[in-house]
Design a protein around this motif. Structure first.
Motif, PDB file in Angstrom:
ATOM      1  N   UNK A   1       0.817  -1.214   0.000  1.00  0.00           N
ATOM      2  CA  UNK A   1       0.000   0.000   0.000  1.00  0.00           C
ATOM      3  C   UNK A   1       0.849   1.263   0.000  1.00  0.00           C
ATOM      4  N   UNK A   2       2.071   1.179   0.481  1.00  0.00           N
ATOM      5  CA  UNK A   2       2.928   2.354   0.603  1.00  0.00           C
ATOM      6  C   UNK A   2       4.321   2.032   0.088  1.00  0.00           C
ATOM      7  N   UNK A   3       4.969   3.027  -0.494  1.00  0.00           N
ATOM      8  CA  UNK A   3       6.354   2.842  -0.944  1.00  0.00           C
ATOM      9  C   UNK A   3       7.298   2.630   0.244  1.00  0.00           C
ATOM     10  N   UNK A   4       6.911   3.140   1.401  1.00  0.00           N
ATOM     11  CA  UNK A   4       7.757   2.997   2.585  1.00  0.00           C
ATOM     12  C   UNK A   4       7.935   1.538   2.998  1.00  0.00           C
ATOM     13  N   UNK A   5       7.070   0.666   2.540  1.00  0.00           N
ATOM     14  CA  UNK A   5       7.168  -0.743   2.892  1.00  0.00           C
ATOM     15  C   UNK A   5       8.253  -1.492   2.146  1.00  0.00           C
ATOM     16  N   UNK A   6       8.774  -0.912   1.080  1.00  0.00           N
ATOM     17  CA  UNK A   6       9.820  -1.579   0.304  1.00  0.00           C
ATOM     18  C   UNK A   6      11.174  -1.361   0.962  1.00  0.00           C
ATOM     19  N   UNK A   7      11.865  -2.456   1.226  1.00  0.00           N
ATOM     20  CA  UNK A   7      13.192  -2.363   1.838  1.00  0.00           C
ATOM     21  C   UNK A   7      13.968  -3.628   1.513  1.00  0.00           C
ATOM     22  N   UNK A   8      15.247  -3.556   1.778  1.00  0.00           N
ATOM     23  CA  UNK A   8      16.132  -4.711   1.592  1.00  0.00           C
ATOM     24  C   UNK A   8      16.967  -4.893   2.843  1.00  0.00           C
ATOM     25  N   UNK A   9      17.233  -6.133   3.168  1.00  0.00           N
ATOM     26  CA  UNK A   9      18.043  -6.442   4.343  1.00  0.00           C
ATOM     27  C   UNK A   9      19.504  -6.497   3.919  1.00  0.00           C
ATOM     28  N   UNK A  10      20.326  -5.682   4.531  1.00  0.00           N
ATOM     29  CA  UNK A  10      21.741  -5.612   4.172  1.00  0.00           C
ATOM     30  C   UNK A  10      22.577  -6.579   5.008  1.00  0.00           C
ATOM     31  N   UNK A  11      22.245  -6.690   6.292  1.00  0.00           N
ATOM     32  CA  UNK A  11      23.070  -7.516   7.169  1.00  0.00           C
ATOM     33  C   UNK A  11      22.201  -8.153   8.245  1.00  0.00           C
ATOM     34  N   UNK A  12      22.416  -9.409   8.435  1.00  0.00           N
ATOM     35  CA  UNK A  12      21.748 -10.121   9.510  1.00  0.00           C
ATOM     36  C   UNK A  12      20.284 -10.379   9.218  1.00  0.00           C
TER      37      UNK A  12
ATOM     38  N   UNK B   1      10.727  -0.490  13.549  1.00  0.00           N
ATOM     39  CA  UNK B   1      10.916   0.569  14.540  1.00  0.00           C
ATOM     40  C   UNK B   1      12.053   0.252  15.489  1.00  0.00           C
ATOM     41  N   UNK B   2      11.812   0.469  16.796  1.00  0.00           N
ATOM     42  CA  UNK B   2      12.851   0.276  17.806  1.00  0.00           C
ATOM     43  C   UNK B   2      13.151  -1.204  18.025  1.00  0.00           C
ATOM     44  N   UNK B   3      12.216  -2.090  17.673  1.00  0.00           N
ATOM     45  CA  UNK B   3      12.401  -3.524  17.878  1.00  0.00           C
ATOM     46  C   UNK B   3      13.107  -4.194  16.692  1.00  0.00           C
ATOM     47  N   UNK B   4      13.504  -3.423  15.687  1.00  0.00           N
ATOM     48  CA  UNK B   4      14.095  -3.992  14.473  1.00  0.00           C
ATOM     49  C   UNK B   4      15.499  -4.521  14.750  1.00  0.00           C
ATOM     50  N   UNK B   5      15.818  -5.628  14.076  1.00  0.00           N
ATOM     51  CA  UNK B   5      17.170  -6.174  14.154  1.00  0.00           C
ATOM     52  C   UNK B   5      17.729  -6.232  12.746  1.00  0.00           C
ATOM     53  N   UNK B   6      19.036  -6.244  12.640  1.00  0.00           N
ATOM     54  CA  UNK B   6      19.675  -6.267  11.328  1.00  0.00           C
ATOM     55  C   UNK B   6      19.779  -4.853  10.747  1.00  0.00           C
ATOM     56  N   UNK B   7      20.380  -4.791   9.577  1.00  0.00           N
ATOM     57  CA  UNK B   7      20.552  -3.510   8.888  1.00  0.00           C
ATOM     58  C   UNK B   7      19.641  -3.507   7.671  1.00  0.00           C
ATOM     59  N   UNK B   8      18.665  -2.630   7.689  1.00  0.00           N
ATOM     60  CA  UNK B   8      17.654  -2.579   6.634  1.00  0.00           C
ATOM     61  C   UNK B   8      17.845  -1.294   5.814  1.00  0.00           C
ATOM     62  N   UNK B   9      17.830  -1.418   4.491  1.00  0.00           N
ATOM     63  CA  UNK B   9      17.882  -0.267   3.588  1.00  0.00           C
ATOM     64  C   UNK B   9      16.459   0.010   3.124  1.00  0.00           C
ATOM     65  N   UNK B  10      15.971   1.195   3.429  1.00  0.00           N
ATOM     66  CA  UNK B  10      14.598   1.576   3.104  1.00  0.00           C
ATOM     67  C   UNK B  10      14.569   2.287   1.746  1.00  0.00           C
ATOM     68  N   UNK B  11      14.754   1.516   0.685  1.00  0.00           N
ATOM     69  CA  UNK B  11      14.825   2.124  -0.648  1.00  0.00           C
ATOM     70  C   UNK B  11      13.459   2.595  -1.132  1.00  0.00           C
ATOM     71  N   UNK B  12      12.400   2.107  -0.548  1.00  0.00           N
ATOM     72  CA  UNK B  12      11.059   2.578  -0.904  1.00  0.00           C
ATOM     73  C   UNK B  12      10.853   4.035  -0.510  1.00  0.00           C
TER      74      UNK B  12
END
Length: 156
Positions: A57-68, A74-85
């Motif tokens: 529904x939103x471009x903000x939902x598109x991302x790729x996991x870079x590490x881990x 949000x604050x509970x996220x783990x790993x390194x996520x690139x928010x390309x959306x």
């Protein structure tokens, strides 16, 4: 001893504000701020539903996991996520803003000014001056200087 008078700070500020380019810049900022609402409406009402039909529904939902392992948000996220959306959304906002400014302001104003100039030329009966290159102007200056030299004068 003579005293040099420096204009007051307020006089300098007033002179700065009265420059044409400052006023033009202020108008551009105000118009740009006004277009923000239009662009946001176009993105929310047109672009986002099209993207939603193709994916999320939103471009903000598109991302790729870079590490881990990328889990959570949000604050509970783990790993390194690139928010390309988000970057894509901001880029679309920019392109839409530029298109709106060009097609609704720059292009009509250019056509209007061209028509005004054509009317002015037709009214005054002026004709276009053919463009002269810099080299041609320099050659004319050289020829004029050579013509001014007297034939009996020698260079030392």
């Amino acid at each position: 001893m003579s005293e040099i008078r420096v204009p007051g700070v307020l006089q300098g500020f007033k002179a700065f504000l009265m420059r044409g380019n400052v006023v033009d810049l202020a108008v551009a900022v105000v118009i740009g701020a006004a277009f923000t609402g239009i662009v946001n409406s176009v993105v929310k009402g047109v672009i986002s539903p099209v993207v939603g039909a193709l994916g999320t529904k939103s471009l903000d939902g598109y991302s790729s996991c870079l590490k881990g392992p990328c889990t959570g948000t949000g604050a509970d996220a783990t790993g390194v996520r690139i928010l390309w959306g988000s970057v894509l959304g901001a880029t679309l906002n920019f392109v839409i803003t530029a298109a709106v400014v060009y097609f609704l302001m720059v292009l009509p104003m250019s056509k209007f000014l061209a028509r005004q100039e054509a009317r002015r030329k037709a009214k005054h009966g002026t004709r276009d001056v053919s463009e002269v290159t810099e080299l041609e102007v320099l050659e004319e200056i050289r020829d004029a200087l050579l013509a001014q030299r007297s034939p009996n004068r020698t260079d030392a």
